[in-house]
Structures are given as C-alpha cells and as structure tokens.
Design a protein around this motif. Sequence first.
Motif, PDB file in Angstrom:
ATOM      1  N   THR A 147     -24.437  -1.630  26.484  1.00 21.17           N
ATOM      2  CA  THR A 147     -23.870  -1.051  24.908  1.00 21.17           C
ATOM      3  C   THR A 147     -24.400  -1.786  24.025  1.00 21.17           C
ATOM      4  N   SER A 186     -27.658  -1.369  21.847  1.00 19.84           N
ATOM      5  CA  SER A 186     -27.342  -0.109  21.439  1.00 19.84           C
ATOM      6  C   SER A 186     -26.469  -0.123  20.165  1.00 19.84           C
ATOM      7  N   VAL A 187     -25.095  -0.947  20.194  1.00 18.15           N
ATOM      8  CA  VAL A 187     -24.249  -1.009  18.839  1.00 18.15           C
ATOM      9  C   VAL A 187     -24.961  -1.813  17.849  1.00 18.15           C
ATOM     10  N   ARG A 225     -27.487   0.353  16.168  1.00 15.09           N
ATOM     11  CA  ARG A 225     -26.919   1.040  14.866  1.00 15.09           C
ATOM     12  C   ARG A 225     -26.127   0.982  14.139  1.00 15.09           C
ATOM     13  N   ALA A 226     -25.484  -0.648  13.985  1.00 11.74           N
ATOM     14  CA  ALA A 226     -24.572  -0.776  13.510  1.00 11.74           C
ATOM     15  C   ALA A 226     -25.178  -1.475  12.199  1.00 11.74           C
ATOM     16  N   ILE A 263     -28.771   5.011  25.159  1.00  7.05           N
ATOM     17  CA  ILE A 263     -27.147   5.727  24.783  1.00  7.05           C
ATOM     18  C   ILE A 263     -27.079   6.453  24.906  1.00  7.05           C
TER      19      ILE A 263
END
Length: 313
Positions: free
Chosen positions: A136, A139-140, A143-144, A193
Amino acid sequence: MKKYIFKRSIQSLITIWIVIFVVFMLLRLMPTSGYFTRDDYLTMTEEMRQAYLKSIGVLDPPLTQFKNFIVNIFNGDLGRSITVYPRLSITTILKEKIGYSAVFGFASIVISMGLGIPMGILMARYKGKIVDNLGTFYSVIVRAVPSLIYLFLFQVWVSKIFDLPMLFYKDRPESWILPAISMSLSSIAWYAIWLRRFMVDEANRDYIKFAQVKGLSESYVMRKHVLRNAFVPIAIGIPSDLLLIISGSLIIENLYSIPGMGGLLIDSIKQMDNNLVQVLVLIYSVLSVLGVFLGDLLIVFIDPRIRLTESED
C-alpha cells in the motif's frame, strides 16, 4: 455471441469514422502554413504557395479531401510528413519508431503483470499485515508523487547502484533495463492496489463464507473463487494495454532518449503537421476502440457466467 460481435463491430466502425471525420475537418480550419516547411514558406511567393496547395488538394472542398484521404489509406498511402520530418514518408517514420515503443511497452506489461498481480494477491491474502502495508505504501507513493520526480530519482539512483547506463543505446542491451522497469512502475501499483481491492470485496461475499463453512480450504477458495472473480475487472483493460504499447511513453522515452512513438503526436500538433496528425489519430482510434471490444470478449472466456446478450441462455 455472433450477434454481439456483429453489433459491436458496427458500433466500433461508426465510432472510428466519427473521430477521424471530426479531427480531419478541424484540421481544415488550421492555417495552411502547416503544409509548408519553414524554408519553403519563406522562399515561395503567394502565387507559388497557392499553386502548391492546389496540387496537393488542400484547396479542394473538405468532403473531397476527406474522401481522397480515406481512399489513399486503403491504397496503403499514408502520405508524407510536412514539418516534423519534412517530405519523409509517414510509413517510414512509423516503421522506425513503432518497434522501439512496442518492445519497451511489451516488456513493461510483462513486468507489471508479473510483479503487480502477485503483489495484489499477497496484499489481499495478508490484509493488514506488513506485506499489505508495504504494498500500500508503494502504491500510494507512485500514485501521489508526480511521475517525473520518482522516475528521475529512480533513473539516477538505480543507475549508480547497479552501474547501468542512464540513457538508451541500441547496441547496449544493459541500457534497456532501466527504461523497461521505469515504464512498469506505475502499472505495478495499479495492478496491485486494484486486485487487492477486488479480492477483499469478493472475500467478504456470502458465497465465499458459505464455501468456507462447507470445509473448503482457504487456498482453494482464494484461487478458484476469489481470485478468478476479482480478476475479471482487471482483465478488461489488458487488450487495450497490449494494443496501445506502440503509442509509447512521452516521459520515459524523453527521459532515456528512446526514439519511439512517445511525443510524436504532440510534436505533430505543435508543428501543425496535418498529415501526420491525421494518421496518428486514425491509428490510436482504431487501437483504442479495438482494445475495448476485445476486453469485452476476454471476460467471457475468463468467466463463462457472463453473457453479452440478453437472449443467451
């Protein structure tokens, strides 16, 4: 199934036709200077420019121009680039660039699915534990954080740690590693995700709880029921990903100096290369529509319970 394929084929052809027609007509509103190289435009007189435009059919009625464009496409004549690659055949341009983008695009899909899918499965299976938290977190971050930032840092740090070239060289296979991995970083996070999310949703459904009460092993339930049903939404986009690999990546190809398709459409629009824009829009439209169509068919083979028409039993 046959009825559905026929219906969707007609819809796809109409969609492609509308997109190409609209783009073609909009390009007719662009200044005619886009049909000349800079040197030619400056050296020609106005009479010479008008004569040249007439000779290539630009002064014909728009519908006549569109008909000629479609006829030339079916005859295998894609025309020539005007401003981006002056007087060079568009077919030659595409042959030179598609290969690079396709190779790296296919490699990135293999890496993305090979790492992203197992990561998503592990995150769902060990929900709330360290594997899930690490996945997680990755992935964050991907993506962020703006992609240009983490891709640049990845390029600099990994190239130093493993002594890999920072730029692409055709005759040095080791220089292909970083671009292929860089192109897959975002997709790995996407597969992981979303597969985790779909698997967690499926695992909480009543039929899964019933299967567990019946005494079926957790691994069997996860493999035969949860994973199979959770993978259906993921599989819909796979054909599109495979078909659009030739479109290349604007950021990656510029970052590693790869002479692929990435940015070609943007360059052709900036330099008002109408011939090149028309062909590229045609290619991308066909690939996009075909990818959606094949995605619908793929889910039927993954999950036979899905029916594409109401009349199917």
